[in-house]
Design an enzyme around this catalytic site. Structure first.
Site, short mmCIF file in Angstrom:
data_model
loop_
_atom_site.label_atom_id
_atom_site.label_comp_id
_atom_site.label_asym_id
_atom_site.label_seq_id
_atom_site.Cartn_x
_atom_site.Cartn_y
_atom_site.Cartn_z
N LYS A 193 0.86 -1.10 0.20
CA LYS A 193 0.10 -0.12 0.02
C LYS A 193 0.88 1.22 -0.18
CE LYS A 193 -4.06 2.14 2.64
NZ LYS A 193 -4.66 1.84 3.58
N SER A 218 -9.66 2.46 2.83
CA SER A 218 -8.95 3.06 1.84
C SER A 218 -7.91 2.06 1.12
CB SER A 218 -8.06 4.01 2.70
OG SER A 218 -7.27 3.25 3.50
N SER A 253 -10.23 -0.01 6.81
CA SER A 253 -9.51 0.26 5.68
C SER A 253 -9.01 -1.13 5.11
CB SER A 253 -8.29 1.36 5.81
OG SER A 253 -8.95 2.55 5.71
#
Lengths: 98, 487, 472
Positions: free
Chosen positions: B78, B153, B177
């Site tokens: 990420k 996210s 997330s």
């Protein structure tokens, strides 16, 4: 206590956190923020007298580090991500003191 | 049931020399090249470095050295986790050029277990979003339906695993997330106990909520990852001292769910759920009972206050965590009219997107003198009550069940203009975040339009082993995690 | 109109650690910009603070030395404001829950001033202003500090000066800090207000900054006392503000009003667990805490009966007092030891830039030398020669006296010819003595002493000279 988020409060918050809100966006942003604040104000009604505040999700023990210095960073690493630097220092517009 | 080659199989094939790490990584890169043009799960792939890293692993094997437990495994990273020498951008214009001078502990540990940590998966800016629409790189699309969001996210990470680009992805979960995008994309996601995995090198959103975790196709693969990255870290004083056993070894302990009691809190299994999600969850409950689990009602009376509690705490912390972005030492700089104040304000206003600015303002509001006790202070007290709710509930059950999200993946743009509607998407994931508890999201059915529905299992602190055991049993008896999105 | 002056001090003290408060970057001579920084000090994305145990230990030791109450649990808070010398946009400090509450600092033998609290915090960086812009150097950022907040107990600028002198002495004794104002390891801000004599409520207070020495603190407060008194006497009011001391102009000027004070939005730092100071840490802090200067002064007075001046000199540093006591314990007369320390050993140590216990003179050897002098075996002058020989050759007093042939000469058959030679060499002096000018005998004695390199017994020389010069 209820609180209306108006342009003046929005400006205070923006100044505190160094954000510039263009004039044409101020009303809509105040409305968005105001809507959230109004919805969240209901939280004040939850009875919490005598309840400890909890800054952490779990109880955390104290952690202490031994006082052993490590080699400092090389100069190119220190300023490697800086937009402006001079003589190993970060360069900013002249600060007017006092 | 047809076995799907997962992370464990890939590792074995590399360790035995059946496949080279370069071959495994090249395979992943080829799939990304072929499929990511429309999905946009990655904002940067970094193929060259990934292949070089893989080649180094192969060389070590050729030299007779034993390989680590993640040998040759491509792990998609990420964009908010630092990997030395690579950009870590957190989906923000602010950090578009920020080259990490050090690696996050989770990244370093995965690498030292011989994983090939690569790429940058798309995300909502600084983790602030539930749809991956709030990225400076534009949205990622859901592999199951490209008109829909992948969740957020960690939307890029979930989409990458769902699309088969990588068997594992490292992500972060502040209020859901990892779990919510895993649910939206039909993959498995684990948010560990707060402090189980070091936050060192994770670009902070909200310090008391941020957790590093993973997304995979199965609970078994997540066990492999967690064992490699978890544990005390001197660089993060909030990592937990307690030692927990190896999760992967614990997987084989059960073949069914006999002897386990699951709590089903009404507060998380009724209000606000879409009908299709509710239907899928009811079926899941009865299937779990079939596998031997006992389901009991438990109460979490403060859960209805979780969303405001979460957002006040998260934004308060974020408002100061993001104060370091001042254009001086790193990050975007705009000089404005030339004064220091102008430089600060212009850098921050250009560097941060709208949602980030809104949350910084909200957090500043929550901490303001005179109002702090009513907003931030009250939220931290309600957080204590919520923690107590969970403690009480765990006296009656081994784990708690609920859907991961009240809705399935929604269309792009559907909620972007209404912050409250977006925040309510997190109603089922933020309670475990506030209480610091581990939670696993498992594919458990489909809703309207064949879109994946996720089951969330919340466990007591440090019981990732139990969650992964349950997940593993579930996945040995169901096929939901083997479904693949249309190519 | 008469006014009562009310003064409170806030003192920042740098703790003597090897690394920073929350980062492993070295603390020390600062050097070139940004050569003492770690990722943590840059406030880089993803970094987390790691608390330095030694900083906590020294802070606790300071609290114990100042008789404060150490709190079993305290907390770190974020103080939020933007400034280029503050890398994270917040300073990690302690706010609602400091690690120490209360405490006191002596002002003289009878009085003391109370402390409100002591807390731990990190220092900011340094700005260097140039024509091209301002340079930011973070070498100092993250250096461990304690902030000592005094109660408004001080009633005069002289009290404020005494407060600082005693505070510095205690902290140095405790090994907590170097307390060097020039190097910035001790910094002081002062609050001052005036109230009418007999009033119960304090007046409006003014904060004074830019105070770079204890004398400057006193001068600035004296100026501010006069300024406020003049305003109040003329019926004016004092503005709540921060004022800057301008030493060259000998005056303060307004810097900012208190109304525009920023909202720091203090809240607990979620990155740092609570600070629990357990018994083990307390014991470790206490173990390193020697006798404090005021206690030592009282004891030296009671036990050794030394004059106040001597006591002041001997208790200036912990090492000096300890060395004194070791020599006394090894069998020398306290007053002799004190004299020799003040006249010989301390100047020698200062010359060499070391503490007196690092000169390389073992206390038993010093004691032996002083005993030899007191016993009359060698002269004081010979003793000084012996001392230098001992230092240079790392030997004991007997060896030095032997090697230099310093033993006192008392034999009249040796001294007499030399006394006669002196009289012959200095006939004018001899005549003067005979005529009754007793002082003139010193020149003759000096002549004999020089001839015997200071080893002659002064009493014997005196006796023989007088015998030959007795008035006829």
């Amino acid at each position: 206590m209820t609180l209306e988020v108006d342009r003046s409060l929005l400006q205070t918050l923006a100044d505190l956190t160094r954000l510039h809100i263009p004039a044409e966006q101020q009303d809509s942003l105040a409305r968005r923020l105001g809507g959230v604040v109004e919805a969240f104000s209901a939280l004040a009604a939850v009875p919490t007298a005598g309840v400890d505040a909890s800054p952490y999700p779990l109880p955390l023990p104290t952690v202490l580090r031994a006082d052993v210095p490590e080699a400092p960073l090389a100069p190119d690493i220190v300023t490697g991500n800086a937009a402006r630097s001079a003589a190993g220092a970060f360069l900013v517009p002249r600060v007017i003191d006092g | 049931m047809i076995p799907t080659p997962g992370a464990l199989e890939l590792v074995r094939s590399v360790q035995t020399g059946e496949r080279s790490a370069v071959d495994v990584v090249a395979d992943a890169l080829a799939r990304i090249a072929a499929g990511d043009g429309t999905l946009r799960a990655f904002v940067e792939i970094g193929a060259e470095r990934a292949l070089a890293d893989a080649a180094a692993i192969d060389a070590r094997r050729a030299a007779g050295q034993p390989l680590g437990p993640l040998a040759g495994l491509p792990i998609a990273l990420k964009d908010n986790l630092l990997r030395q020498g690579a950009i870590a951008g957190a989906g923000s214009r602010m950090l578009a050029d920020f080259v990490a001078p050090y690696s996050a502990t989770a990244v370093a540990r995965a690498q030292s277990a011989d994983a090939v940590v690569f790429g940058r998966t798309n995300m909502d800016e600084f983790g602030m979003g539930s749809s991956t629409e709030r990225s400076c790189h534009g949205p990622t699309r859901n592999p199951w339906d490209r008109t829909r969001v992948p969740g957020g996210s960690s939307g890029g990470a979930a989409a990458a695993v769902a699309a088969g680009f990588a068997p594992l992805a490292l992500g972060s979960d502040t209020g859901g997330s990892i779990r919510q995008p895993a649910a939206f994309c039909g993959v498995t996601g684990l948010k560990p106990t707060y402090g189980r995995v070091s936050r060192y090198g994770l670009i902070a959103y909200a310090s008391s909520l941020d957790c590093v975790g993973g997304i995979a196709r199965s609970a078994a693969d997540l066990a492999l990852l967690l064992d490699a990255i978890a544990g005390v870290d001197a660089a993060d004083p909030t990592t937990l001292q307690a030692t927990a056993g190896e999760c992967r070894l614990a997987l084989g302990v059960r073949t069914d769910l006999k002897g386990l009691t699951f709590g089903v809190p009404w507060e998380l299994n009724g209000p606000g759920l879409d009908a299709d999600v509710l239907a899928a969850i009811r079926q899941t409950h009865s299937r779990l009972a079939d596998l031997g689990a006992r389901l009991v009602d438990v109460a979490l009376p403060h859960v209805p206050h979780a969303v405001p509690t979460y957002y006040l705490i998260a934004t308060a912390e974020a408002s100061t965590n993001l104060a370091r972005y001042d254009g001086i030492r790193f990050g975007l700089r705009r000089d404005g009219s030339g004064s220091l104040e102008s430089m600060l304000t212009h850098s921050r206003s250009h560097g941060f997107g709208d949602e980030v600015q809104l949350r910084i303002l909200l957090g500043t509001f929550a901490l303001r003198a005179g109002w702090q006790d009513q907003f931030y202070g009250q939220a931290t007290r309600v957080r204590t009550l919520l923690r107590q709710d969970f403690t009480t509930a765990f006296a009656r059950c081994d784990a708690i069940l609920c859907p991961t999200s009240p809705v399935t993946a929604f269309p792009l743009g559907a909620r972007i203009d209404d912050p409250l509607a977006m925040y309510l998407c997190d109603a089922l994931t933020v309670p475990a975040s506030l209480a610091g508890l581990p939670a696993l999201s498992l594919p458990c059915g489909v809703g309207d339009g064949d879109l994946p529905v996720g089951l969330q299992i919340i466990g007591p602190a440090l019981r990732e082993d139990l969650l992964l055991q349950v997940g593993h049993v579930w996945q040995q008896h169901t096929d939901w995690h083997r479904r693949r999105p249309p190519a | 109109m008469t006014f009562v002056t009310v003064i409170g001090l806030e003192v920042h003290v740098q703790l003597r650690t090897a690394s920073k408060l929350f980062s492993p970057a070295p603390v020390g001579a600062l050097g070139d910009p940004n050569t003492r920084v770690h990722f943590v000090d840059l406030g880089l994305p993803g970094v987390l603070p790691r608390l330095n145990r030694q900083a906590v230990l020294l802070a606790v030791r300071a609290a114990l030395a100042l008789a404060g109450t150490v709190q079993p649990t305290s907390r770190f808070a974020r103080k939020n404001y933007f400034y280029p010398d503050l890398p994270k946009g917040y300073q990690i400090s302690q706010y609602e829950e400091p690690f120490c509450v209360g405490g006191r600092v002596p002002l003289d033998a009878e009085r003391h001033a109370r402390l409100h609290r002591i807390h731990l915090e990190e220092d900011a960086g340094k700005l260097i202003h140039t024509d091209a812009g301002t340079l930011v150097d973070l070498n100092r950022a993250g250096v461990p500090l304690i902030e000592i907040v005094g109660e408004p107990d001080l009633r005069s600028p002289a009290d404020a000066h005494a407060f600082l002198v005693h505070l510095e002495e205690i902290l140095r004794f405790a090994g907590v800090s170097d307390c060097d104002m020039e190097l910035g390891s001790l910094r002081c801000d002062a609050n001052i207000s005036l109230m009418r004599a007999g009033a119960t409520a304090f007046g409006t207070k003014v904060e004074i900054k830019n105070l770079n020495s204890f004398k400057m603190v006193q001068r600035a407060l004296e100026y501010e006392e006069r300024r406020q008194a003049a305003i109040l006497a003329a019926g004016g009011t004092i503005a709540a503000e921060t004022r800057l001391w301008q030493d060259e102009k000998e005056q303060t000027r307004s810097m900012r009003s208190k109304e525009s004070a920023p909202d720091y939005r203090y809240f607990p730092d979620p990155d740092l667990p609570p600070l629990c100071i357990d018994d083990e840490l307390l014991a470790a802090a206490r173990a390193g805490l020697g006798e404090l200067p005021h206690a030592r002064r009282r004891r030296f007075h009671d036990r050794y009966g030394l004059p106040d001046y001597d006591i002041g000199q001997l208790t200036r540093t912990p090492a000096t007092g300890a060395f004194f006591e070791m020599v006394v314990q090894a069998g020398a007369e306290p007053k002799t030891v004190s004299n020799w320390l003040m006249s010989e050993l301390l100047p020698l140590a200062q010359q060499r830039g070391v503490a007196v216990d690092a000169l390389g003179l073992a206390p038993p050897r010093v004691a032996e030398l002083l005993r030899t002098i007191d016993a009359g075996t060698i002269t004081v002058l010979a003793g000084k020669q012996a001392l230098h020989h001992m230092l240079a050759n790392d030997c004991d007093a007997a060896a030095a006296i032997g090697a230099l042939g310093l033993a006192k000469i008392t034999d009249p058959t040796v001294i007499e010819p030399l006394a006669l030679a002196a009289i012959a060499a200095l006939p004018q002096a001899a005549t003067a003595v005979t005529a009754g000018n007793d002082k003139a005998i010193d020149a003759l004695k000096g002549h004999v002493m020089r001839a015997l390199r200071g080893r002659a017994d002064a009493a014997v020389v005196d006796r023989i000279l007088r015998r030959h010069l007795s008035p006829r």
